[in-house]
Scaffold this active site. Structure first.
Site, PDB file in Angstrom:
ATOM      1  N   HIS A  89      36.433  55.863  51.498  1.00  0.00           N
ATOM      2  CA  HIS A  89      37.789  55.452  51.898  1.00  0.00           C
ATOM      3  C   HIS A  89      38.794  56.584  51.732  1.00  0.00           C
ATOM      4  O   HIS A  89      39.842  56.578  52.377  1.00  0.00           O
ATOM      5  CB  HIS A  89      38.217  54.178  51.156  1.00  0.00           C
ATOM      6  CG  HIS A  89      38.642  54.348  49.729  1.00  0.00           C
ATOM      7  ND1 HIS A  89      37.816  54.039  48.670  1.00  0.00           N
ATOM      8  CD2 HIS A  89      39.807  54.750  49.172  1.00  0.00           C
ATOM      9  CE1 HIS A  89      38.465  54.239  47.533  1.00  0.00           C
ATOM     10  NE2 HIS A  89      39.678  54.680  47.816  1.00  0.00           N
ATOM     11  N   ASP A 225      30.588  53.619  48.657  1.00  0.00           N
ATOM     12  CA  ASP A 225      31.883  54.226  48.988  1.00  0.00           C
ATOM     13  C   ASP A 225      31.891  55.720  48.661  1.00  0.00           C
ATOM     14  O   ASP A 225      32.467  56.152  47.661  1.00  0.00           O
ATOM     15  CB  ASP A 225      32.987  53.490  48.229  1.00  0.00           C
ATOM     16  CG  ASP A 225      34.379  53.788  48.766  1.00  0.00           C
ATOM     17  OD1 ASP A 225      34.516  54.714  49.571  1.00  0.00           O
ATOM     18  OD2 ASP A 225      35.318  53.078  48.369  1.00  0.00           O
ATOM     19  N   SER A 660      40.527  57.062  42.817  1.00  0.00           N
ATOM     20  CA  SER A 660      39.498  56.917  43.851  1.00  0.00           C
ATOM     21  C   SER A 660      38.818  58.260  44.065  1.00  0.00           C
ATOM     22  O   SER A 660      39.481  59.266  44.313  1.00  0.00           O
ATOM     23  CB  SER A 660      40.129  56.440  45.159  1.00  0.00           C
ATOM     24  OG  SER A 660      40.567  55.110  45.051  1.00  0.00           O
TER      25      SER A 660
END
Length: 733
Positions: A89, A225, A660
């Site tokens: 992402h 991810d 992230s």
């Protein structure tokens, strides 16, 4: 100046006094201070490294493998050839930018089979931290409590300029000064930013976004991810603009990768760039966020997402255009829902109120502290009460004009062009000509991913939401008149705007801008979409922004003093600075949790769970045929654990947005996973970390290697990496 020296001594003394902070208390710690503050506690929990292994100026250390990716995520070096790992992402926008109907890398994935096939990404940066230094004394020199906020800011700005002239850096480095503890402490940070960053590999979205919005912020999780990029540098290994002559960057340190896997209770450490937390707000602020601001933002995004989701499902081209935008909007929509849920379940507000009672007892026990801090909470009550309607209107404006109604974004860009043109006087035409290439470039990117039919439906819904949601005194007169003319029929208003506006069509927009400057400006000012957008901008600037900014400045001043009061008056309280996009370390352990009575979540998930969730053809839970075949044939290679492929795990590490892509490290500093999310109930950790329910979610590195090797057929990338088994001290060839 005496007060600030006293405060600084209190901060340092307090941090030393609480250096035995348990991981159960959370915390995002400054790496340069770990040696003085945290290393004993970390080693007691199981860390096998020294503080210098984590952060060193003169020698290679783990900090040299940690990258600020694109300014908003974290990444890490995993080879000596510039190979970098981050979340899918985090790379999503770049993967989407390279995707077309013919080469849909979002849908099919992308794997460069050699360096020549890697894809460049203009504008994407990778930043390394070279040095972090406390400069509080230098920045607060000449500052005193009697100063106004304006004078205080002016003095600090002057001191920053002086500091920039004193600290010597290389021409390819940058220096920035960042405030900590709400401006009670300052650090200078020296960085190096690399601008040639190329896409190497990414799994298809059915792996990289598996579970999509349904599973977002949810555990158990089965999302792969991750994505791979490579940093390129000059022949001197220095930052350089993109060039075919550039070579793969050779990092000072890269992370070995453990094949041993993780077990419940294992030590974990997350190293990265957390974006923003507000752990020390008064209860009245948290209550306003929970009861007023979050519900409004959630409702706006629910309505926008419902429209966009329907259109994306019906049209593959729209799906490509809106994939990245939708993901960005949906992410925080769901986060705010979980945040409110967590604040409620954890009793965050009542706990903060009890803490404030104790704080005020300490403050009022001493005449000096009472005189200095005694009115803080009553002042917060006063200002937040006055702030509420302006804060609500600000968020409505931000959500609708700048985030969800795309045509209003264009109107804001053109509004700046018109204003500057009209201010330029005799040089107006020259200004227009100079700015036109920049405007054209923005619009080309905008229209590439724009669909006027989708935007029209969002416009119709959210304009009504805006009119009905904010204080009537804040509404723009022109918009109210337009709505009245159409008898409150927002559909008819939208029909008119989108039928007659040049802003909704790239051909019409570029044709308009190709006219003479005066003619183009005149036509822009008459455009119906522009007129509505500008009316909203002007109403906000005139009726909301001044008072919003005024009260917010007072609240920020109070928060700074409140932070100082807490540090001074709560000697047994454990403090760490709020996240502010600077490099931090947090540590904890692999651990399950019990979100509610009778429910317990184990800390690991496996490929079996992906197959259990598999729904053929579903945009969230479809599983690619190749992965299904690998699973059926049990072609797991060296990545299996007891015949199963691990996918994800959770831990007690205190993380937030910006983490992230952060590496999850074992006790030896080896990569064991990739941080990408938090559990839904734990998203309130930005305001209230609670070890009972706050968990960060990580992709197991063994699943990443498995996908690269078995699914992507890109095993050559593994040959760059250093694969280790620290529990058996073997290096895997």
């Amino acid at each position: 100046m005496r007060f600030f020296r006293f405060l600084l001594l209190n901060i340092v003394a307090l941090l030393f006094a609480t250096s035995n902070l348990s991981a159960q208390d959370g915390g995002m710690w400054i790496p340069s201070l770990v040696k003085q503050l945290n290393i004993d506690d970390m080693q007691d929990m199981g860390l096998k490294l020294t503080a210098d292994d984590l952060y060193s100026i003169n020698n290679s250390s783990i900090k040299d493998a940690i990258v600020h990716f694109g300014g908003g995520c974290t990444a890490e070096m995993i080879s000596n050839q510039g190979l970098m790992l981050t979340n899918h992402h985090c790379g999503y926008g770049k993967i989407q930018a390279h995707s077309t109907l013919e080469n849909n890398y979002l849908k099919d994935g992308f794997w460069a089979m050699n360096k020549n096939e890697e894809l460049s990404n203009p504008g994407l940066t990778a930043t390394f931290i070279i040095k972090i230094e406390d400069v509080t004394n230098e920045i607060l020199l000449g500052v005193n409590p009697e100063m106004t906020e304006v004078d205080r800011g002016t003095q600090i700005s002057k001191n920053i300029v002086i500091l920039n002239s004193i600290i010597k850096i290389e021409k390819y480095q940058n220096l920035k000064v960042k405030p900590f503890f709400n401006g009670n402490q300052y650090f200078a940070i020296i960085t190096e930013t690399y601008k040639d960053v190329r896409l190497v590999g990414a799994p298809p979205s059915m792996i990289g976004k598996f579970g999509s919005d349904t599973d977002n912020w949810i555990w158990p999780r089965h999302t792969g991810d991750f994505s791979l990029f490579r940093i390129y540098a000059s022949t001197e290994n220095r930052p350089a603009e993109y060039s075919e002559e550039n070579i793969p960057y050779k990092p000072k340190h890269f992370l070995p990768i453990s094949l041993d896997g993780v077990q419940e209770g294992d030590f974990t450490m997350v190293y990265g760039f957390p974006g923003r937390t507000q752990e020390y707000l008064p209860s009245v602020a948290i209550k306003q966020i929970k009861d007023v601001i979050n519900p409004a933002r959630i409702e706006i995004r629910i309505k926008a997402l419902k429209i966009v989701d329907k259109e994306m499902r019906a049209d593959e081209e729209i799906n490509i255009q809106y994939a990245s935008k939708y993901a960005g909007i949906a992410n925080y929509w769901k986060k705010w829902i979980g945040e409110n849920k967590g604040l409620e379940v954890s009793g965050a507000i009542s706990k903060r109120e009890k803490y404030e009672v104790e704080l005020m007892e300490n403050i009022n026990s001493n005449p000096i502290s009472k005189a200095k801090y005694g009115n803080l909470l009553s002042d917060f009550d006063k200002y937040y009460s006055e702030f509420e309607k302006y804060n609500l209107a600000h968020n409505y404006y931000s959500e609708i004009v700048y985030r969800n109604v795309e045509i209003l974004k264009v109107s804001s860009v053109l509004y700046r062009l018109v204003n500057k043109y009209e201010e330029a006087g005799d040089k107006a035409d020259e200004y227009f000509t100079t700015m036109k290439p920049e405007i054209d470039n923005y619009l080309k990117g905008f229209y590439k991913n724009y669909n006027s039919d989708v935007d029209k439906k969002v416009f119709t819904t959210l304009i009504q939401e805006y009119v009905e949601g904010i204080d009537k005194s804040f509404l723009p007169e022109y918009l109210v008149e337009e709505i009245d003319d159409y008898n409150n029929n927002y559909t008819k208003l939208s029909d008119k705007v989108f039928a007659k506006s040049a802003l909704v069509n790239d051909t019409d927009m570029f044709m308009l801008l190709s006219k003479s400057p005066s003619s183009a400006i005149a036509k822009i000012k008459k455009d119906p979409a522009y007129k509505i957008g500008v009316s909203m901008i002007k109403a906000y600037n005139e009726k909301v922004k001044p008072k919003y900014s005024e009260i917010n400045a007072e609240i920020k001043k109070l928060q700074r003093i409140y932070m100082a009061a807490q540090i001074e008056m709560m000697p047994n309280k454990k403090f760490y600075p709020d996240a502010n996009s600077t490099l931090r370390i947090t540590w904890g352990k692999v651990d399950g949790y019990e979100p509610k009575d009778g429910v317990y979540y184990y800390p690991k998930t496996y490929l079996d769970g992906i197959m259990e969730k598999y729904i053929p053809g579903d945009y969230e839970f479809h599983v690619p045929e190749k992965l299904r075949k690998i699973y059926e044939e049990k072609d797991f290679g060296i990545y299996a654990e007891n015949g199963k492929i691990p996918v994800g795990f959770i831990g007690t590490n205190h993380t937030t947005g910006g983490n992230s892509g952060s590496p999850a490290l074992d006790a030896h500093g080896n990569l064991i996973g990739l941080n990408f999310d938090r559990v839904w109930e734990g998203t309130m950790s930005d305001y209230n970390y609670d070890a009972k329910i706050c968990r960060n979610i990580m992709v197991d590195v063994k699943y990443i290697l498995f996908i690269i090797d078995k699914y992507g057929d890109a095993k050559y990338l593994l040959d760059e990496m250093k694969l280790v088994r620290p529990k058996t001290t073997l290096i895997v060839d």
